[in-house]
Design a protein around this motif. Structure first.
Motif, mmCIF file in Angstrom:
data_model
loop_
_atom_site.group_PDB
_atom_site.id
_atom_site.type_symbol
_atom_site.label_atom_id
_atom_site.label_comp_id
_atom_site.label_asym_id
_atom_site.label_seq_id
_atom_site.Cartn_x
_atom_site.Cartn_y
_atom_site.Cartn_z
ATOM 1 N N ASN A 19 15.081 -2.050 -5.252
ATOM 2 C CA ASN A 19 15.309 -3.197 -6.104
ATOM 3 C C ASN A 19 16.312 -2.892 -7.203
ATOM 4 O O ASN A 19 15.995 -2.621 -8.376
ATOM 5 N N PRO A 20 17.851 -2.999 -6.808
ATOM 6 C CA PRO A 20 18.949 -2.667 -7.948
ATOM 7 C C PRO A 20 18.818 -3.450 -9.024
ATOM 8 O O PRO A 20 19.162 -3.262 -10.132
ATOM 9 N N ILE A 21 18.399 -4.733 -9.105
ATOM 10 C CA ILE A 21 18.154 -5.636 -10.155
ATOM 11 C C ILE A 21 17.248 -4.941 -11.109
ATOM 12 O O ILE A 21 17.452 -5.165 -12.239
ATOM 13 N N LEU A 22 16.250 -4.511 -10.529
ATOM 14 C CA LEU A 22 14.980 -3.983 -11.338
ATOM 15 C C LEU A 22 15.711 -2.869 -12.123
ATOM 16 O O LEU A 22 15.561 -2.591 -13.152
ATOM 17 N N VAL A 63 11.953 10.186 -15.390
ATOM 18 C CA VAL A 63 10.485 10.061 -15.019
ATOM 19 C C VAL A 63 10.380 10.753 -13.812
ATOM 20 O O VAL A 63 10.793 10.610 -12.929
ATOM 21 N N ILE A 64 9.443 11.624 -13.832
ATOM 22 C CA ILE A 64 8.934 12.650 -12.744
ATOM 23 C C ILE A 64 7.699 12.630 -12.657
ATOM 24 O O ILE A 64 6.724 12.664 -13.358
ATOM 25 N N SER A 65 7.279 12.315 -11.341
ATOM 26 C CA SER A 65 5.717 12.592 -10.961
ATOM 27 C C SER A 65 5.399 13.950 -11.005
ATOM 28 O O SER A 65 6.032 14.928 -10.362
ATOM 29 N N LYS A 66 4.267 14.103 -11.681
ATOM 30 C CA LYS A 66 3.496 15.536 -12.006
ATOM 31 C C LYS A 66 2.745 15.902 -10.749
ATOM 32 O O LYS A 66 2.727 17.033 -10.693
ATOM 33 N N LYS A 67 2.398 14.919 -9.759
ATOM 34 C CA LYS A 67 1.983 15.273 -8.579
ATOM 35 C C LYS A 67 2.915 15.586 -7.392
ATOM 36 O O LYS A 67 2.596 16.362 -6.318
ATOM 37 N N ASN A 68 4.012 14.969 -7.500
ATOM 38 C CA ASN A 68 5.001 14.911 -6.558
ATOM 39 C C ASN A 68 6.536 15.000 -7.214
ATOM 40 O O ASN A 68 6.860 14.127 -7.212
ATOM 41 N N PRO A 69 6.935 16.290 -7.906
ATOM 42 C CA PRO A 69 8.310 16.073 -8.559
ATOM 43 C C PRO A 69 9.591 15.796 -7.733
ATOM 44 O O PRO A 69 10.429 15.650 -8.326
ATOM 45 N N LEU A 109 8.026 -3.938 -15.641
ATOM 46 C CA LEU A 109 8.916 -4.305 -14.657
ATOM 47 C C LEU A 109 8.481 -4.115 -13.166
ATOM 48 O O LEU A 109 8.681 -4.966 -12.402
ATOM 49 N N VAL A 110 8.035 -2.932 -13.062
ATOM 50 C CA VAL A 110 7.401 -2.574 -11.850
ATOM 51 C C VAL A 110 6.262 -3.487 -11.470
ATOM 52 O O VAL A 110 6.282 -4.113 -10.240
ATOM 53 N N LYS A 123 0.832 -1.208 -0.112
ATOM 54 C CA LYS A 123 -0.152 0.085 -0.090
ATOM 55 C C LYS A 123 0.778 1.347 -0.015
ATOM 56 O O LYS A 123 1.589 1.584 1.022
ATOM 57 N N GLY A 124 0.714 2.143 -0.992
ATOM 58 C CA GLY A 124 1.522 3.417 -1.224
ATOM 59 C C GLY A 124 2.711 3.100 -1.971
ATOM 60 O O GLY A 124 3.693 4.112 -2.093
ATOM 61 N N ALA A 125 3.013 2.036 -2.689
ATOM 62 C CA ALA A 125 3.969 1.926 -3.165
ATOM 63 C C ALA A 125 4.095 2.570 -4.407
ATOM 64 O O ALA A 125 2.953 2.920 -5.185
ATOM 65 N N SER A 126 5.278 2.732 -5.159
ATOM 66 C CA SER A 126 5.283 3.579 -6.278
ATOM 67 C C SER A 126 6.330 3.174 -7.216
ATOM 68 O O SER A 126 7.256 2.173 -6.881
ATOM 69 N N ILE A 127 6.393 3.397 -8.523
ATOM 70 C CA ILE A 127 7.579 3.245 -9.236
ATOM 71 C C ILE A 127 8.899 3.663 -8.885
ATOM 72 O O ILE A 127 9.949 2.912 -9.113
ATOM 73 N N PHE A 128 8.911 4.802 -8.015
ATOM 74 C CA PHE A 128 10.005 5.286 -7.690
ATOM 75 C C PHE A 128 10.578 4.375 -6.595
ATOM 76 O O PHE A 128 11.802 4.183 -6.511
ATOM 77 N N SER A 129 9.679 3.994 -5.456
ATOM 78 C CA SER A 129 10.413 3.169 -4.510
ATOM 79 C C SER A 129 10.580 1.945 -4.948
ATOM 80 O O SER A 129 11.830 1.245 -4.531
#
Length: 256
Positions: A15-18, A42-48, A168-169, A4-10
């Motif tokens: 995950n360095p393999i990812l 890649v930048i979040s437009k909601k939270n840069p 991948l995510v 819950k609350g996961a994102s592509i950025f985290s």
């Protein structure tokens, strides 16, 4: 595992393999350009502040860029937020922004990053993706002669890279529920946005306090939070950057 609350950025941070898998994919794509240096951002437009950077630029420059959160003030990124067409850039691109952050280009020159071309994608998760390549005296004329072919190849490559990134995510979370709604979580709380909105409309703290119905000290508290989130020096810069990146939305109190 609760995502819950996961994102592509985290996902890529943890995950360095990812991260290496995606970089290898991009390297294979860009290899067709004979060793062209690139940056996929890649930048979040909601939270840069949420940013993914995969690049063949000098590692020292990439680390400096990350540490200083240059994505918040980079004129190339700011222009990308406002348009969807590919564009070329050099030091003069600082003129497009009222913020005029020349520091980035004065530093990037030390790493031979001063001219380039960027391709833009505003995706379905409300993220901005850019694929940039460096142009120098050695390859500038070659690329110019292949302008139409390169443009088509790079734009399609960006679309494919972005799609691969999301695959991948999602595959890394295949055994869990991936909360896609978290990708659109805004950087500001409702109250912080309300304070920023009225401040951007020219209202003083006292006037905002009267409109919103809270104390001036509370207005200052919320503005301080916004300044910290955008990692700028003061409220004026937070307001200008919030407007520049379209992060400030009309306040509910404006409809009253």
């Amino acid at each position: 595992m609760n995502l819950k609350g996961a994102s592509i950025f985290s996902a890529f941070t943890k995950n360095p393999i990812l991260l290496e898998t995606l970089k290898s994919y991009i390297d294979r794509k860009i290899s067709l350009l004979d060793g062209q240096q690139y940056a996929y951002t890649v930048i979040s437009k909601k939270n840069p502040s949420d940013t993914l950077i995969i690049s063949s630029y000098p590692p020292e420059w990439v680390e400096l860029y990350r540490m200083n959160n240059f994505q918040l003030t980079d004129p190339v990124i700011l222009k990308g937020f406002r348009q969807s067409m590919p564009f070329s850039w050099d030091e003069n691109i600082t003129l497009i922004s009222d913020l005029k952050f020349n520091k980035i280009f004065s530093l990037s020159r030390q790493y031979n990053i001063s001219n380039g071309f960027s391709f833009i994608l505003h995706d379905h998760y409300n993220n901005l993706s850019l694929l940039s390549i460096i142009i120098d005296g050695n390859n500038g004329k070659d690329l110019e002669g292949k302008h139409d072919t390169i443009n088509g190849f790079m734009q399609m490559s960006l679309i494919e890279i972005n799609a691969q990134m999301y695959k991948l995510v999602e595959s890394s979370y295949c055994d869990t529920q991936f909360d896609k709604r978290s990708l659109n979580k805004p950087i500001f709380t409702d109250r912080e946005n309300e304070v920023l909105y009225w401040a951007s409309m020219g209202k003083t703290y006292a006037e905002i306090a009267s409109i919103v119905g809270i104390a001036v000290s509370t207005i200052k508290f919320h503005m301080g939070n916004a300044v910290r989130k955008l990692q700028v020096a003061n409220a004026r810069q937070a307001i200008r950057l919030g407007v520049e990146l379209d992060l400030i939305k009309p306040a509910a109190s404006a409809a009253r």
